[in-house]
Design an enzyme around this catalytic site. Structure first.
Site, PDB file in Angstrom:
ATOM      1  N   HIS A   1       1.107  -1.316   0.069  1.00 50.37           N
ATOM      2  CA  HIS A   1      -0.076  -0.097  -0.049  1.00 50.37           C
ATOM      3  C   HIS A   1       1.105   1.316   0.067  1.00 50.37           C
ATOM      4  O   HIS A   1       1.838   1.264   0.675  1.00 50.37           O
ATOM      5  CB  HIS A   1      -0.738   0.119   1.181  1.00 50.37           C
ATOM      6  CG  HIS A   1      -1.902   1.216   1.314  1.00 50.37           C
ATOM      7  ND1 HIS A   1      -2.896   1.080   0.646  1.00 50.37           N
ATOM      8  CD2 HIS A   1      -1.729   2.397   2.025  1.00 50.37           C
ATOM      9  CE1 HIS A   1      -3.537   2.489   0.583  1.00 50.37           C
ATOM     10  NE2 HIS A   1      -2.802   3.098   1.530  1.00 50.37           N
TER      11      HIS A   1
ATOM     12  N   ASP B   1      -6.653  -2.424   4.237  1.00 51.67           N
ATOM     13  CA  ASP B   1      -5.514  -1.731   4.624  1.00 51.67           C
ATOM     14  C   ASP B   1      -5.220  -1.668   6.160  1.00 51.67           C
ATOM     15  O   ASP B   1      -4.777  -0.869   6.526  1.00 51.67           O
ATOM     16  CB  ASP B   1      -5.524  -0.185   4.061  1.00 51.67           C
ATOM     17  CG  ASP B   1      -5.636  -0.267   2.531  1.00 51.67           C
ATOM     18  OD1 ASP B   1      -5.205  -1.256   1.933  1.00 51.67           O
ATOM     19  OD2 ASP B   1      -5.993   0.707   1.961  1.00 51.67           O
TER      20      ASP B   1
HETATM   21  C1  GRF Z   1       1.257   0.525  -6.218  1.00 56.15           C
HETATM   22  O1  GRF Z   1       1.564   1.810  -6.134  1.00 56.15           O
HETATM   23  C2  GRF Z   1       0.952  -0.217  -5.227  1.00 56.15           C
HETATM   24  O2  GRF Z   1       1.465   0.260  -3.934  1.00 56.15           O
HETATM   25  C3  GRF Z   1      -0.621  -0.202  -5.149  1.00 56.15           C
HETATM   26  O3  GRF Z   1      -0.793  -0.110  -6.482  1.00 56.15           O
HETATM   27  C4  GRF Z   1       0.062   0.211  -7.272  1.00 56.15           C
HETATM   28  C5  GRF Z   1       0.409  -1.024  -7.936  1.00 56.15           C
HETATM   29  O4  GRF Z   1       1.571  -0.770  -9.061  1.00 56.15           O
HETATM   30  N1  GRF Z   1      -1.361  -0.868  -4.366  1.00 56.15           N
HETATM   31  P1  GRF Z   1       2.116  -1.797  -9.919  1.00 56.15           P
HETATM   32  O5  GRF Z   1       1.105  -2.204 -10.850  1.00 56.15           O
HETATM   33  O6  GRF Z   1       2.684  -2.869  -8.947  1.00 56.15           O
HETATM   34  O7  GRF Z   1       3.184  -1.204 -10.965  1.00 56.15           O
END
Ligand code: GRF
Length: 192
Positions: free
Chosen positions: A102, A138
Site C-alpha cells: 500500500h 488496509d
Molecule cells: C502500487 O503503487 C501499489 O502500492 C498500489 O498499486 C500500485 C500498483 O503498481 N497498491 P504496480 O501495478 O505494481 O506497478
C-alpha cells in the site's frame, strides 16, 4: 500474485525471485482484467490467467481464483495493485497468507489517492507499507515500511514515482522474510 495493471511490483518480485538465495518463487499470476503485468509474467515464463469479474460475478470469480491457487500449490498470495476487495470467506480461507503493498505509511492514509492526500494534509513523511490482508481495508498487521521525506513543491506524480521506487525495494525484502518465516513443514519454498 493478484494484479490489475502495470505490474511494476510484480516485476520487482520476479527479479528478486531469480536470486539463488530467494526463499520464494512467483508461480502464478491472476489478473481481474487485461493487465500489462501479465505480459511481464509471460515473458518470465510464469503462467497467467484473467478472471473477469463482470462475466461471472464476484463470488464465482473468487471461487475460481481460490481453486486455481490451490491447484498450483500457492502458499502466499501477494496483491500488487489488485483493484478488488476480497470477500471475508476468501480472506478467512487464506488467513495470514495474503499480503498487500500500500502506498502510504499505514495506518495513515488507508484507501485511494494516497499521494495527493499526503500533500493536501501536509505530511512531512510518506512512504509505503506491506501488510497482511484482513477483512478491513488496509488495516492488517504491518510487516514492513519504507519512508521518505516529502520535498517542498512536490507534486503527487513525483511523490508517486519516489514511493514506487521504495515499493520495489520493500516488497521483495518483506516477502523474503515472511516466506522464510513460514513453517511449511515440508521444507518447500514459498510459492507466491
Ligand atoms: C502500487 O503503487 C501499489 O502500492 C498500489 O498499486 C500500485 C500498483 O503498481 N497498491 P504496480 O501495478 O505494481 O506497478
Amino acid at each position: 500474485m493478484l494484479i490489475s495493471g502495470r505490474g511494476s511490483n510484480l516485476h520487482a518480485l520476479i527479479e528478486a525471485a531469480r536470486k539463488p538465495s530467494s526463499p520464494f518463487s512467483i508461480v502464478f499470476v491472476v489478473a481481474d482484467r487485461e493487465a500489462h503485468g501479465c505480459q511481464i509474467a509471460e515473458k518470465a515464463g510464469i503462467p497467467t490467467q484473467i478472471v473477469a469479474y463482470e462475466k461471472r460475478g464476484k463470488k464465482e470469480a473468487e471461487q475460481e481464483i481460490d481453486r486455481m491457487l490451490g491447484e498450483r500449490a500457492v502458499e502466499i498470495v501477494c496483491l500488487a495493485g489488485f483493484k478488488r476487495l476480497l470477500s471475508p470467506w476468501f480472506v478467512e480461507r487464506w488467513r495470514r497468507r495474503i499480503l498487500n503493498i500500500h502506498p502510504s505509511l499505514l495506518p495513515q492514509l488507508r484507501g485511494l489517492a494516497t499521494h495527493r492526500r499526503a500533500l493536501a494534509e501536509g505530511h512531512r513523511q510518506h512512504g509505503c507499507s506491506v501488510h497482511i490482508v484482513t477483512e478491513k481495508l488496509d488495516a492488517g498487521e504491518i510487516l514492513g515500511q519504507e519512508k521518505l521525506s516529502v520535498k517542498k513543491d512536490e507534486s503527487p506524480e513525483s511523490l508517486e514515482a519516489r514511493v514506487l521506487a521504495l515499493e520495489h525495494q520493500l516488497y521483495p525484502r518483506v516477502l523474503a522474510d515472511y516466506a522464510g518465516s513460514l513453517v511449511c513443514g515440508t521444507g518447500r519454498e514459498g510459492g507466491a
